[in-house]
Design a protein around this motif. Structure first.
Motif, PDB file in Angstrom:
ATOM      1  N   VAL A 195       0.822  -1.213   0.000  1.00  0.00           N
ATOM      2  CA  VAL A 195       0.000   0.000   0.000  1.00  0.00           C
ATOM      3  C   VAL A 195       0.853   1.259   0.000  1.00  0.00           C
ATOM      4  O   VAL A 195       0.590   2.208  -0.747  1.00  0.00           O
ATOM      5  N   LEU A 196       1.917   1.298   0.819  1.00  0.00           N
ATOM      6  CA  LEU A 196       2.722   2.508   0.940  1.00  0.00           C
ATOM      7  C   LEU A 196       4.140   2.358   0.378  1.00  0.00           C
ATOM      8  O   LEU A 196       4.932   3.292   0.461  1.00  0.00           O
ATOM      9  N   GLY A 197       4.471   1.198  -0.169  1.00  0.00           N
ATOM     10  CA  GLY A 197       5.761   1.038  -0.847  1.00  0.00           C
ATOM     11  C   GLY A 197       6.957   0.869   0.070  1.00  0.00           C
ATOM     12  O   GLY A 197       8.097   1.098  -0.352  1.00  0.00           O
ATOM     13  N   PHE A 198       6.734   0.457   1.327  1.00  0.00           N
ATOM     14  CA  PHE A 198       7.858   0.195   2.225  1.00  0.00           C
ATOM     15  C   PHE A 198       8.557  -1.107   1.823  1.00  0.00           C
ATOM     16  O   PHE A 198       7.943  -1.988   1.219  1.00  0.00           O
ATOM     17  N   CYS A 199       9.830  -1.206   2.188  1.00  0.00           N
ATOM     18  CA  CYS A 199      10.622  -2.397   1.869  1.00  0.00           C
ATOM     19  C   CYS A 199      11.053  -3.092   3.162  1.00  0.00           C
ATOM     20  O   CYS A 199      11.548  -2.429   4.076  1.00  0.00           O
ATOM     21  N   PRO A 200      10.907  -4.429   3.256  1.00  0.00           N
ATOM     22  CA  PRO A 200      11.385  -5.156   4.437  1.00  0.00           C
ATOM     23  C   PRO A 200      12.906  -5.117   4.513  1.00  0.00           C
ATOM     24  O   PRO A 200      13.588  -5.290   3.507  1.00  0.00           O
ATOM     25  N   GLN A 201      13.417  -4.881   5.711  1.00  0.00           N
ATOM     26  CA  GLN A 201      14.859  -4.889   5.937  1.00  0.00           C
ATOM     27  C   GLN A 201      15.191  -5.970   6.968  1.00  0.00           C
ATOM     28  O   GLN A 201      14.797  -7.106   6.789  1.00  0.00           O
ATOM     29  N   GLN A 202      15.878  -5.602   8.048  1.00  0.00           N
ATOM     30  CA  GLN A 202      16.273  -6.591   9.045  1.00  0.00           C
ATOM     31  C   GLN A 202      15.057  -7.188   9.746  1.00  0.00           C
ATOM     32  O   GLN A 202      14.025  -6.541   9.912  1.00  0.00           O
ATOM     33  N   ILE A 203      15.210  -8.446  10.165  1.00  0.00           N
ATOM     34  CA  ILE A 203      14.206  -9.093  10.995  1.00  0.00           C
ATOM     35  C   ILE A 203      14.900  -9.628  12.240  1.00  0.00           C
ATOM     36  O   ILE A 203      16.015 -10.145  12.177  1.00  0.00           O
ATOM     37  N   PHE A 204      14.263  -9.425  13.387  1.00  0.00           N
ATOM     38  CA  PHE A 204      14.855  -9.816  14.661  1.00  0.00           C
ATOM     39  C   PHE A 204      13.917 -10.765  15.395  1.00  0.00           C
ATOM     40  O   PHE A 204      12.690 -10.625  15.330  1.00  0.00           O
ATOM     41  N   SER A 205      14.510 -11.718  16.097  1.00  0.00           N
ATOM     42  CA  SER A 205      13.774 -12.588  16.998  1.00  0.00           C
ATOM     43  C   SER A 205      14.436 -12.485  18.363  1.00  0.00           C
ATOM     44  O   SER A 205      15.619 -12.799  18.515  1.00  0.00           O
ATOM     45  N   ILE A 206      13.685 -11.996  19.344  1.00  0.00           N
ATOM     46  CA  ILE A 206      14.236 -11.763  20.678  1.00  0.00           C
ATOM     47  C   ILE A 206      13.446 -12.592  21.676  1.00  0.00           C
ATOM     48  O   ILE A 206      12.215 -12.551  21.706  1.00  0.00           O
ATOM     49  N   LYS A 207      14.163 -13.361  22.496  1.00  0.00           N
ATOM     50  CA  LYS A 207      13.506 -14.178  23.507  1.00  0.00           C
ATOM     51  C   LYS A 207      14.309 -14.147  24.794  1.00  0.00           C
ATOM     52  O   LYS A 207      15.498 -14.458  24.812  1.00  0.00           O
ATOM     53  N   THR A 208      13.673 -13.725  25.875  1.00  0.00           N
ATOM     54  CA  THR A 208      14.266 -13.742  27.211  1.00  0.00           C
ATOM     55  C   THR A 208      13.258 -14.379  28.154  1.00  0.00           C
ATOM     56  O   THR A 208      12.144 -14.731  27.744  1.00  0.00           O
ATOM     57  N   GLN A 209      13.633 -14.483  29.421  1.00  0.00           N
ATOM     58  CA  GLN A 209      12.691 -15.028  30.404  1.00  0.00           C
ATOM     59  C   GLN A 209      11.500 -14.107  30.605  1.00  0.00           C
ATOM     60  O   GLN A 209      10.409 -14.546  30.959  1.00  0.00           O
ATOM     61  N   GLN A 210      11.723 -12.793  30.361  1.00  0.00           N
ATOM     62  CA  GLN A 210      10.668 -11.816  30.604  1.00  0.00           C
ATOM     63  C   GLN A 210       9.853 -11.476  29.356  1.00  0.00           C
ATOM     64  O   GLN A 210       8.773 -10.913  29.468  1.00  0.00           O
ATOM     65  N   SER A 211      10.353 -11.817  28.164  1.00  0.00           N
ATOM     66  CA  SER A 211       9.667 -11.337  26.970  1.00  0.00           C
ATOM     67  C   SER A 211      10.057 -12.154  25.753  1.00  0.00           C
ATOM     68  O   SER A 211      11.037 -12.906  25.771  1.00  0.00           O
ATOM     69  N   GLY A 212       9.273 -12.009  24.694  1.00  0.00           N
ATOM     70  CA  GLY A 212       9.592 -12.627  23.427  1.00  0.00           C
ATOM     71  C   GLY A 212       8.894 -11.869  22.312  1.00  0.00           C
ATOM     72  O   GLY A 212       7.729 -11.467  22.454  1.00  0.00           O
ATOM     73  N   LEU A 213       9.598 -11.641  21.200  1.00  0.00           N
ATOM     74  CA  LEU A 213       8.996 -10.905  20.088  1.00  0.00           C
ATOM     75  C   LEU A 213       9.705 -11.200  18.783  1.00  0.00           C
ATOM     76  O   LEU A 213      10.863 -11.594  18.747  1.00  0.00           O
ATOM     77  N   TYR A 214       8.956 -11.006  17.689  1.00  0.00           N
ATOM     78  CA  TYR A 214       9.517 -10.918  16.350  1.00  0.00           C
ATOM     79  C   TYR A 214       9.401  -9.462  15.929  1.00  0.00           C
ATOM     80  O   TYR A 214       8.402  -8.798  16.220  1.00  0.00           O
ATOM     81  N   SER A 215      10.411  -8.962  15.221  1.00  0.00           N
ATOM     82  CA  SER A 215      10.388  -7.576  14.754  1.00  0.00           C
ATOM     83  C   SER A 215      10.896  -7.512  13.323  1.00  0.00           C
ATOM     84  O   SER A 215      11.953  -8.060  13.007  1.00  0.00           O
ATOM     85  N   GLN A 216      10.124  -6.869  12.464  1.00  0.00           N
ATOM     86  CA  GLN A 216      10.512  -6.671  11.066  1.00  0.00           C
ATOM     87  C   GLN A 216      10.663  -5.176  10.812  1.00  0.00           C
ATOM     88  O   GLN A 216       9.719  -4.406  11.011  1.00  0.00           O
ATOM     89  N   VAL A 217      11.850  -4.747  10.418  1.00  0.00           N
ATOM     90  CA  VAL A 217      12.093  -3.338  10.125  1.00  0.00           C
ATOM     91  C   VAL A 217      11.630  -3.045   8.704  1.00  0.00           C
ATOM     92  O   VAL A 217      12.038  -3.728   7.754  1.00  0.00           O
ATOM     93  N   MET A 218      10.790  -2.032   8.554  1.00  0.00           N
ATOM     94  CA  MET A 218      10.315  -1.579   7.248  1.00  0.00           C
ATOM     95  C   MET A 218      10.896  -0.192   6.976  1.00  0.00           C
ATOM     96  O   MET A 218      10.943   0.657   7.868  1.00  0.00           O
ATOM     97  N   VAL A 219      11.339   0.035   5.738  1.00  0.00           N
ATOM     98  CA  VAL A 219      11.917   1.316   5.345  1.00  0.00           C
ATOM     99  C   VAL A 219      11.265   1.758   4.045  1.00  0.00           C
ATOM    100  O   VAL A 219      11.093   0.945   3.121  1.00  0.00           O
ATOM    101  N   ASP A 220      10.897   3.041   3.958  1.00  0.00           N
ATOM    102  CA  ASP A 220      10.282   3.517   2.713  1.00  0.00           C
ATOM    103  C   ASP A 220      11.329   3.581   1.613  1.00  0.00           C
ATOM    104  O   ASP A 220      12.538   3.450   1.865  1.00  0.00           O
TER     105      ASP A 220
END
Length: 345
Positions: A195-220
């Motif tokens: 829709v807005l023409g952003f491009c996927p860049q780095q992707i991160f997977s973070i997991k600790t005892q307190q938290s967990g997430l996937y993160s995808q960096v988008m750049v126009d």
């Protein structure tokens, strides 16, 4: 594309504007009211925040606040060809909250439209022809009162120069982070890509005892706008906590870039702004990382960084390129929106 302005919906626009001015060093540049909403505009460097609060229960801000805590409701993007962006959004099956509108002013023309994003987040799309981006915003068109002499307020060149003087603490928005529900990351990435023409860049997977997430960096496509998108991967994730308290997806934080983070944090702590705590062991462990013993930081500055509890990061292959950052505690009480302070070297 670049970020034109960020629109906050809060319970009291004056109180939050005062906080931005007195704590973060922004400058108040305009204010006014419609029949149902009061709005103030503040600036720091190229950053513009529009802050609105309800005057009546019929205000769209009141409706937002019935569903969510105070926070970011709209990330407005400056685009070169508004009609083309809207045409593409419709072709992708996207709804349009507000069809393209146009306002002619003595100094030029303002065109804008609005499309929905994730959850209650929307994106106002702005095209400016001859109108300096700091001087006029779609929200001002509904004003029936303002702080000037009956005219819609605008910034002079002198005011713009003051905002960009060397004493300005924050110069630009480095990135904006969007949190979405578990399982929605791929769909959100595809939406911003198509829709807005952003491009996927780095992707991160973070997991600790307190938290967990996937993160995808988008750049126009111009590299001007960075938009990391997070989804939780555990029930105790910080991202899930945000989603629960926010009432769904939304902007988790905005990173404000500074040219001197050590001095900025010293000033902000002196004004009473609370930040996350960093244990002293972090800095000794940091030295053990590959490249950690050869960082381009004089001993005195290293000690200041540790004293201010500033985080330090780098890529192993480029240890001379440093990322210095820290995070405020949540701004509106609940564990939702916060600011990141960042310096890139």
């Amino acid at each position: 594309m670049k970020i034109d302005h960020v629109h906050f919906y809060v319970r009291d626009a004056t109180v939050f504007s005062d906080w931005l001015v007195n704590i973060l060093g922004f400058q108040r540049v305009a204010s006014g009211s419609s029949h149902h909403t009061y709005t103030e505009v503040v600036k720091s460097g190229s950053i513009t925040f529009v802050i609105s609060s309800p005057l009546t229960s019929t205000s769209p801000i009141a409706e937002f606040l019935r569903l969510h805590p105070p926070g970011v409701a709209d990330i407005a993007f400056l685009v070169e060809d508004l009609e083309a962006v809207i045409e593409n959004a419709i072709a992708q099956g996207n709804q349009v909250v507000k069809l393209p509108q146009e306002q002619l002013q003595r100094q030029g023309r303002l065109k804008w439209s609005k499309i929905p994003s994730w959850g209650s987040l929307v994106h106002t799309l702005v095209e400016r022809d001859g109108i300096c981006e700091e001087s006029f915003f779609p929200a001002q068109l509904n004003w029936i009162t303002n702080t000037a002499d009956g005219k819609v307020p605008s910034l002079s060149r002198e005011a713009n120069q003051v905002n960009n003087n060397p004493q300005t603490m924050f110069t630009t928005i480095d990135h904006v982070v969007l949190n979405v529900a578990a399982g929605e990351l791929e769909r959100a990435v595809n939406w911003y890509q198509h829709v807005l023409g952003f491009c996927p860049q780095q992707i991160f997977s973070i997991k600790t005892q307190q938290s967990g997430l996937y993160s995808q960096v988008m750049v126009d496509s111009t590299g001007e706008v960075q938009l990391p998108i997070n989804e939780p991967t555990s029930a105790n994730s910080q991202i899930q906590e945000f989603l629960d308290f926010n009432g769904g997806p939304g902007i988790q934080h905005i990173a404000l870039r500074t040219s001197n983070i050590v001095e900025a944090i010293a000033q902000l702590r002196g004004r009473g702004l609370p930040f996350i705590e960093v244990p002293s062991s972090y800095y000794s462990e940091l030295r053990q990382r590959p490249g950690g013993s050869n960082l381009p930081l004089p001993t005195a500055e290293w000690e200041e960084i540790a004293t201010r509890e500033i985080l330090v990061d780098w890529q192993q292959q480029f240890p001379q390129a440093l990322l210095l950052q820290t995070f405020t505690k949540p701004i509106f009480g609940k564990p939702t929106f916060f600011f990141e302070i960042i310096e890139r070297r």
